[in-house]
Design a protein around this motif. Structure first.
Motif, mmCIF file in Angstrom:
data_model
loop_
_atom_site.group_PDB
_atom_site.id
_atom_site.type_symbol
_atom_site.label_atom_id
_atom_site.label_comp_id
_atom_site.label_asym_id
_atom_site.label_seq_id
_atom_site.Cartn_x
_atom_site.Cartn_y
_atom_site.Cartn_z
ATOM 1 N N ALA A 109 -7.634 6.161 -2.439
ATOM 2 C CA ALA A 109 -8.629 5.986 -3.497
ATOM 3 C C ALA A 109 -8.481 4.612 -4.162
ATOM 4 C CB ALA A 109 -8.486 7.092 -4.536
ATOM 5 N N ASN A 110 -7.307 4.029 -4.060
ATOM 6 C CA ASN A 110 -7.042 2.718 -4.655
ATOM 7 C C ASN A 110 -7.137 1.587 -3.632
ATOM 8 O OD1 ASN A 110 -6.412 4.067 -7.049
ATOM 9 N ND2 ASN A 110 -4.269 4.257 -6.456
ATOM 10 N N VAL A 111 -7.909 1.802 -2.591
ATOM 11 C CA VAL A 111 -7.930 0.868 -1.474
ATOM 12 C C VAL A 111 -8.360 -0.544 -1.892
ATOM 13 C CG1 VAL A 111 -10.268 1.367 -0.638
ATOM 14 C CG2 VAL A 111 -8.518 0.617 0.960
ATOM 15 N N GLU A 112 -9.298 -0.663 -2.827
ATOM 16 C CA GLU A 112 -9.766 -1.995 -3.230
ATOM 17 C C GLU A 112 -8.649 -2.794 -3.907
ATOM 18 O OE1 GLU A 112 -11.605 0.736 -4.267
ATOM 19 O OE2 GLU A 112 -13.323 0.565 -2.927
ATOM 20 N N SER A 113 -7.968 -2.170 -4.866
ATOM 21 C CA SER A 113 -6.923 -2.896 -5.590
ATOM 22 C C SER A 113 -5.722 -3.182 -4.694
ATOM 23 C CB SER A 113 -6.494 -2.122 -6.835
ATOM 24 O OG SER A 113 -5.931 -0.879 -6.476
ATOM 25 N N VAL A 114 -5.362 -2.209 -3.869
ATOM 26 C CA VAL A 114 -4.207 -2.411 -2.991
ATOM 27 C C VAL A 114 -4.513 -3.466 -1.933
ATOM 28 C CG1 VAL A 114 -2.649 -1.327 -1.335
ATOM 29 C CG2 VAL A 114 -3.335 -0.085 -3.387
ATOM 30 N N SER A 115 -5.719 -3.434 -1.384
ATOM 31 C CA SER A 115 -6.049 -4.427 -0.349
ATOM 32 C C SER A 115 -6.118 -5.837 -0.933
ATOM 33 C CB SER A 115 -7.355 -4.075 0.357
ATOM 34 O OG SER A 115 -8.458 -4.190 -0.513
ATOM 35 N N SER A 116 -6.579 -5.956 -2.176
ATOM 36 C CA SER A 116 -6.578 -7.294 -2.790
ATOM 37 C C SER A 116 -5.145 -7.769 -3.053
ATOM 38 C CB SER A 116 -7.410 -7.310 -4.070
ATOM 39 O OG SER A 116 -6.816 -6.517 -5.059
ATOM 40 N N GLU A 117 -4.265 -6.844 -3.441
ATOM 41 C CA GLU A 117 -2.856 -7.180 -3.612
ATOM 42 C C GLU A 117 -2.240 -7.600 -2.272
ATOM 43 O OE1 GLU A 117 1.075 -7.470 -5.249
ATOM 44 O OE2 GLU A 117 -0.898 -7.538 -6.162
ATOM 45 N N VAL A 118 -2.565 -6.878 -1.222
ATOM 46 C CA VAL A 118 -2.044 -7.181 0.111
ATOM 47 C C VAL A 118 -2.535 -8.553 0.570
ATOM 48 C CG1 VAL A 118 -2.244 -6.518 2.542
ATOM 49 C CG2 VAL A 118 -1.619 -4.810 0.833
ATOM 50 N N LYS A 119 -3.785 -8.876 0.293
ATOM 51 C CA LYS A 119 -4.313 -10.193 0.669
ATOM 52 C C LYS A 119 -3.599 -11.301 -0.099
ATOM 53 C CE LYS A 119 -8.859 -8.564 2.073
ATOM 54 N NZ LYS A 119 -10.286 -8.491 1.762
ATOM 55 N N ARG A 120 -3.317 -11.056 -1.364
ATOM 56 C CA ARG A 120 -2.602 -12.041 -2.174
ATOM 57 C C ARG A 120 -1.192 -12.259 -1.619
ATOM 58 N NH1 ARG A 120 1.077 -12.261 -5.822
ATOM 59 N NH2 ARG A 120 1.330 -10.025 -6.044
ATOM 60 N N VAL A 121 -0.525 -11.173 -1.279
ATOM 61 C CA VAL A 121 0.826 -11.276 -0.718
ATOM 62 C C VAL A 121 0.782 -11.998 0.625
ATOM 63 C CG1 VAL A 121 2.776 -9.951 0.195
ATOM 64 C CG2 VAL A 121 1.699 -9.256 -1.943
ATOM 65 N N SER A 122 -0.235 -11.724 1.415
ATOM 66 C CA SER A 122 -0.387 -12.384 2.716
ATOM 67 C C SER A 122 -0.524 -13.896 2.552
ATOM 68 C CB SER A 122 -1.602 -11.820 3.449
ATOM 69 O OG SER A 122 -1.823 -12.506 4.655
ATOM 70 N N GLU A 123 -1.331 -14.303 1.586
ATOM 71 C CA GLU A 123 -1.481 -15.743 1.318
ATOM 72 C C GLU A 123 -0.163 -16.358 0.859
ATOM 73 O OE1 GLU A 123 -4.668 -16.210 -1.489
ATOM 74 O OE2 GLU A 123 -6.136 -15.304 -0.144
ATOM 75 N N ASN A 124 0.569 -15.645 0.010
ATOM 76 C CA ASN A 124 1.859 -16.155 -0.459
ATOM 77 C C ASN A 124 2.866 -16.279 0.687
ATOM 78 O OD1 ASN A 124 0.937 -16.355 -3.070
ATOM 79 N ND2 ASN A 124 1.797 -14.409 -3.721
ATOM 80 N N LEU A 125 2.842 -15.317 1.608
ATOM 81 C CA LEU A 125 3.743 -15.388 2.757
ATOM 82 C C LEU A 125 3.384 -16.560 3.668
ATOM 83 C CD1 LEU A 125 4.153 -11.610 3.642
ATOM 84 C CD2 LEU A 125 5.947 -13.176 2.909
ATOM 85 N N LYS A 126 2.100 -16.800 3.849
ATOM 86 C CA LYS A 126 1.680 -17.936 4.680
ATOM 87 C C LYS A 126 2.101 -19.255 4.038
ATOM 88 C CE LYS A 126 -2.193 -15.569 6.814
ATOM 89 N NZ LYS A 126 -3.643 -15.362 6.831
ATOM 90 N N LYS A 127 1.938 -19.356 2.719
ATOM 91 C CA LYS A 127 2.378 -20.567 2.010
ATOM 92 C C LYS A 127 3.891 -20.740 2.129
ATOM 93 C CE LYS A 127 -1.292 -20.561 -1.465
ATOM 94 N NZ LYS A 127 -1.589 -20.308 -2.888
ATOM 95 N N ALA A 128 4.620 -19.639 2.019
ATOM 96 C CA ALA A 128 6.080 -19.702 2.122
ATOM 97 C C ALA A 128 6.505 -20.149 3.518
ATOM 98 C CB ALA A 128 6.692 -18.344 1.788
ATOM 99 N N LYS A 129 5.803 -19.667 4.525
ATOM 100 C CA LYS A 129 6.123 -20.080 5.900
ATOM 101 C C LYS A 129 5.889 -21.582 6.066
ATOM 102 C CE LYS A 129 4.932 -19.369 10.713
ATOM 103 N NZ LYS A 129 3.968 -18.857 11.657
ATOM 104 N N GLU A 130 4.774 -22.081 5.520
ATOM 105 C CA GLU A 130 4.491 -23.516 5.597
ATOM 106 C C GLU A 130 5.545 -24.325 4.853
ATOM 107 O OE1 GLU A 130 0.523 -23.908 4.067
ATOM 108 O OE2 GLU A 130 -0.381 -22.938 5.827
ATOM 109 N N GLU A 131 5.983 -23.827 3.696
ATOM 110 C CA GLU A 131 7.020 -24.522 2.933
ATOM 111 C C GLU A 131 8.335 -24.555 3.697
ATOM 112 O OE1 GLU A 131 7.771 -24.234 -1.397
ATOM 113 O OE2 GLU A 131 6.025 -22.907 -1.384
ATOM 114 N N ALA A 132 8.679 -23.430 4.339
ATOM 115 C CA ALA A 132 9.921 -23.370 5.116
ATOM 116 C C ALA A 132 9.877 -24.387 6.257
ATOM 117 C CB ALA A 132 10.132 -21.963 5.668
#
Length: 142
Positions: free
Chosen positions: A66-89
């Motif tokens: 039922a919380n799919v919208e909020s959780v998916s937006s959180e997951v997308k945010r985390v995904s972007e942060n992980l991609k940025k972290a990979k680029e920084e590494a």
């Protein structure tokens, strides 16, 4: 006039040598300063990786679709942060090569990204399905 020109020409190698040694000192100071700055940034980055580990481990608490919208937006945010972290590494590792240092092992980041992938797939697929379901049921196929 001739003798002063001769002595002036003979003095140039010494001037060039002095200028070269001054330039080498400046380069060494800059190199040390840049290396220190990079090491400080890497310490901050290590904290960022720890935060990402905590966030990814906290994703297991989400189970209600039922919380799919909020959780998916959180997951997308985390995904972007992980991609940025990979680029920084990758950036830090390339800089370490330039300084002639050993590369820092960022295997923990790779591990977190691997742990995150199933969550990302689940919640992005669920969000897409929910948004497309209305289209499939109520709009024409054309």
């Amino acid at each position: 006039m001739d003798s002063s020109g001769k002595w002036n020409c003979q003095a140039w190698p010494i001037r060039i040598d002095n200028l070269l040694s001054v330039t080498e000192e400046v380069v060494e100071e800059d190199n040390n300063r840049y290396k220190k700055e990079m090491e400080e940034q890497q310490e901050i980055f290590a904290g960022t990786i720890e935060e990402l580990v905590g966030v990814v481990s906290g994703l297991s608490q989400y189970s209600n679709l039922a919380n799919v919208e909020s959780v998916s937006s959180e997951v997308k945010r985390v995904s972007e942060n992980l991609k940025k972290a990979k680029e920084e590494a990758e950036l830090y590792n390339s800089r370490e090569k330039l300084f002639g240092s050993d590369e820092t092992d960022y295997s923990e980041l790779k591990k977190v990204m691997d742990e995150f992938e199933p969550f990302e797939m689940l919640w992005v697929t669920a969000a897409n399905w929910k948004s497309w379901h209305h289209q499939w049921m109520n709009e024409p196929f054309e």
